[in-house]
Design an enzyme around this catalytic site. Structure first.
Site, PDB file in Angstrom:
ATOM      1  N   ALA A  66     -61.711 -22.714  -3.251  1.00 12.29           N
ATOM      2  CA  ALA A  66     -62.767 -23.388  -3.991  1.00 12.29           C
ATOM      3  C   ALA A  66     -63.193 -24.589  -3.155  1.00 12.29           C
ATOM      4  CB  ALA A  66     -62.237 -23.844  -5.340  1.00 12.29           C
ATOM      5  N   GLU A 114     -57.697 -15.602  -4.380  1.00 10.43           N
ATOM      6  CA  GLU A 114     -57.944 -15.153  -5.756  1.00 10.43           C
ATOM      7  C   GLU A 114     -59.131 -14.191  -5.830  1.00 10.43           C
ATOM      8  OE1 GLU A 114     -57.945 -19.351  -6.950  1.00 10.43           O
ATOM      9  OE2 GLU A 114     -56.591 -18.789  -8.574  1.00 10.43           O
ATOM     10  N   GLU A 134     -52.843 -24.765  -3.183  1.00  7.60           N
ATOM     11  CA  GLU A 134     -53.319 -25.814  -4.091  1.00  7.60           C
ATOM     12  C   GLU A 134     -52.306 -26.943  -4.295  1.00  7.60           C
ATOM     13  OE1 GLU A 134     -53.549 -22.556  -4.675  1.00  7.60           O
ATOM     14  OE2 GLU A 134     -55.585 -22.059  -5.314  1.00  7.60           O
TER      15      GLU A 134
HETATM   16  N1  COA Z   1     -63.384 -26.803   0.427  1.00  8.76           N
HETATM   17  C1  COA Z   1     -64.332 -27.529   1.074  1.00  8.76           C
HETATM   18  N2  COA Z   1     -64.470 -27.549   2.406  1.00  8.76           N
HETATM   19  C2  COA Z   1     -63.643 -26.772   3.116  1.00  8.76           C
HETATM   20  C3  COA Z   1     -62.632 -26.004   2.532  1.00  8.76           C
HETATM   21  C4  COA Z   1     -62.530 -26.016   1.120  1.00  8.76           C
HETATM   22  N3  COA Z   1     -61.628 -25.285   0.473  1.00  8.76           N
HETATM   23  N4  COA Z   1     -61.939 -25.364   3.511  1.00  8.76           N
HETATM   24  C5  COA Z   1     -62.515 -25.730   4.661  1.00  8.76           C
HETATM   25  N5  COA Z   1     -63.537 -26.601   4.435  1.00  8.76           N
HETATM   26  C6  COA Z   1     -64.411 -27.220   5.427  1.00  8.76           C
HETATM   27  C7  COA Z   1     -63.730 -28.349   6.166  1.00  8.76           C
HETATM   28  O1  COA Z   1     -63.764 -29.540   5.392  1.00  8.76           O
HETATM   29  C8  COA Z   1     -64.556 -28.413   7.409  1.00  8.76           C
HETATM   30  O2  COA Z   1     -65.775 -29.047   7.087  1.00  8.76           O
HETATM   31  P1  COA Z   1     -66.345 -30.248   8.033  1.00  8.76           P
HETATM   32  O3  COA Z   1     -66.552 -29.588   9.350  1.00  8.76           O
HETATM   33  O4  COA Z   1     -67.611 -30.636   7.331  1.00  8.76           O
HETATM   34  O5  COA Z   1     -65.293 -31.287   8.060  1.00  8.76           O
HETATM   35  C9  COA Z   1     -64.897 -26.956   7.686  1.00  8.76           C
HETATM   36  O6  COA Z   1     -64.738 -26.287   6.444  1.00  8.76           O
HETATM   37  C10 COA Z   1     -64.005 -26.297   8.689  1.00  8.76           C
HETATM   38  O7  COA Z   1     -62.642 -26.448   8.289  1.00  8.76           O
HETATM   39  P2  COA Z   1     -61.525 -27.130   9.204  1.00  8.76           P
HETATM   40  O8  COA Z   1     -60.468 -27.683   8.305  1.00  8.76           O
HETATM   41  O9  COA Z   1     -62.120 -28.064  10.194  1.00  8.76           O
HETATM   42  O10 COA Z   1     -60.979 -25.836   9.984  1.00  8.76           O
HETATM   43  P3  COA Z   1     -59.517 -25.612  10.569  1.00  8.76           P
HETATM   44  O11 COA Z   1     -59.600 -24.368  11.371  1.00  8.76           O
HETATM   45  O12 COA Z   1     -59.017 -26.848  11.231  1.00  8.76           O
HETATM   46  O13 COA Z   1     -58.587 -25.348   9.285  1.00  8.76           O
HETATM   47  C11 COA Z   1     -58.026 -24.380   7.148  1.00  8.76           C
HETATM   48  C12 COA Z   1     -58.781 -24.218   8.501  1.00  8.76           C
HETATM   49  C13 COA Z   1     -58.421 -23.197   6.291  1.00  8.76           C
HETATM   50  C14 COA Z   1     -56.515 -24.358   7.420  1.00  8.76           C
HETATM   51  C15 COA Z   1     -58.422 -25.708   6.495  1.00  8.76           C
HETATM   52  O14 COA Z   1     -59.825 -25.782   6.447  1.00  8.76           O
HETATM   53  C16 COA Z   1     -57.916 -25.856   5.086  1.00  8.76           C
HETATM   54  O15 COA Z   1     -56.744 -26.164   4.886  1.00  8.76           O
HETATM   55  N6  COA Z   1     -58.800 -25.712   4.079  1.00  8.76           N
HETATM   56  C17 COA Z   1     -58.473 -25.915   2.696  1.00  8.76           C
HETATM   57  C18 COA Z   1     -57.685 -24.753   2.152  1.00  8.76           C
HETATM   58  C19 COA Z   1     -57.324 -25.008   0.711  1.00  8.76           C
HETATM   59  O16 COA Z   1     -56.597 -25.897   0.374  1.00  8.76           O
HETATM   60  N7  COA Z   1     -57.856 -24.155  -0.166  1.00  8.76           N
HETATM   61  C20 COA Z   1     -57.577 -24.220  -1.567  1.00  8.76           C
HETATM   62  C21 COA Z   1     -58.602 -25.007  -2.261  1.00  8.76           C
HETATM   63  S1  COA Z   1     -58.260 -25.065  -3.996  1.00  8.76           S
END
Ligand code: COA
Length: 259
Positions: A66, A114, A134
């Site tokens: 999300a 999900e 989460e």
């Molecule tokens: N919500 C909003 N933005 C998200 C996102 C999410 N769930 N997941 C990734 N993004 C965004 C990042 O903020 C980043 O945006 P920016 O460039 O404007 O800063 C962009 O997507 C790229 O992600 P980034 O984190 O730079 O890539 P990465 O390869 O370093 O890491 C992940 C990839 C998936 C490990 C990391 O993005 C992450 O942990 N995301 C959240 C996962 C999460 O907790 N999901 C559950 C949500 S309830």
């Protein structure tokens, strides 16, 4: 209908819906969740659509959850409303009478995992990663993840994944029964299409009935065996049943119409 965050491709009766927010790893903001519901609804109604693939744009992310930026400042009541809305959409996918396959082409985290779990089958690329992270945010899954992960892989590992927030590889997901197949990135769509092409040759009435009966196992207050009896009985009133049995006896391929 105008869609901001989804792309569509309808080819040979197979509709591919691509979540298209690549700069946010296809994170599901509110609008995207609403658009997914509209897209599935119109796919259900469209007789040209025989099967559906849901995927994410790019090669890195299926859906990374999300959209975390939309969580800021929510009250408990607003959090509940958000979870309810997400769960409603994902149940809508799960109960779609046309087959829905998740083509998991990268991170499937939180709401992404999900979403994949709400689909009827999952095919992952070998670089895909699954998880319910989460807890890292001080949250729990809200779009059905606590329930569907148990349904798919059992309580032991579901508990571990939700409590640690750890990601697992596609191979581990295959071992746990979370995905149906793992394929190289270049073969992802072909494999999903191949599965749907096989299902396309079957009776849509029977396919829908099987989905209903299988889902009944997981529906509170519903006797799945009874649901199976009802769905089985319903098949006998269909043209497809007549066609399927006649074709067998006449030693020819059936030509199902979904009626
Ligand atoms: N919500 C909003 N933005 C998200 C996102 C999410 N769930 N997941 C990734 N993004 C965004 C990042 O903020 C980043 O945006 P920016 O460039 O404007 O800063 C962009 O997507 C790229 O992600 P980034 O984190 O730079 O890539 P990465 O390869 O370093 O890491 C992940 C990839 C998936 C490990 C990391 O993005 C992450 O942990 N995301 C959240 C996962 C999460 O907790 N999901 C559950 C949500 S309830």
């Amino acid at each position: 209908m105008e869609f901001k965050n989804l792309l569509f491709n309808l080819s040979n009766g197979i509709l591919t819906i691509t979540v298209n927010r690549p700069d946010k790893l296809n994170a599901l903001n509110k609008l995207t969740v609403q658009e997914i519901q509209q897209a599935i609804n119109s796919a259900k109604e469209n007789p040209e659509v025989k099967g559906i693939i849901i995927t994410g744009s790019g090669t890195k992310g299926f859906v990374a959850g999300a959209d975390i930026s939309e969580f800021i400042g929510l009250s408990p009541a607003e959090g509940m409303a958000m979870a309810q809305a997400g769960q409603d959409v994902f149940k809508f996918i799960e109960n779609c009478h046309k087959p829905v396959i998740a083509a998991v082409n990268g991170f499937a985290l939180g709401g992404g995992c999900e979403l994949a779990m709400a689909c009827h089958m999952r095919v992952a690329t070998d670089n895909a990663k699954f998880g319910q992270p989460e807890v890292n945010l001080g949250l729990i899954a809200g779009y059905g993840g606590t329930q569907r992960l148990i349904q798919l892989i059992g309580k032991t590992k579901a508990m571990e994944l939700h409590l640690t927030g750890d990601m697992i590889t596609a191979e581990q997901a295959l071992f746990l029964g979370l995905v149906n197949y793992v394929v190289p990135q270049a073969e992802l769509m072909a494999r999903c299409i191949e599965i749907l092409e096989r299902i396309k040759t079957k009776s849509p009435v029977a396919v829908g009935g099987a989905i209903n009966a299988i889902n009944a196992f997981f529906t509170e207050g519903v006797d799945g065996f009874k649901a199976e009896i009802n769905e089985f009985g319903k098949c006998f009133s269909s043209q497809d049943f007549k066609e399927g049995t006649s074709a067998f006896l006449e030693k020819r391929k059936p030509n199902f119409t979904g009626r």
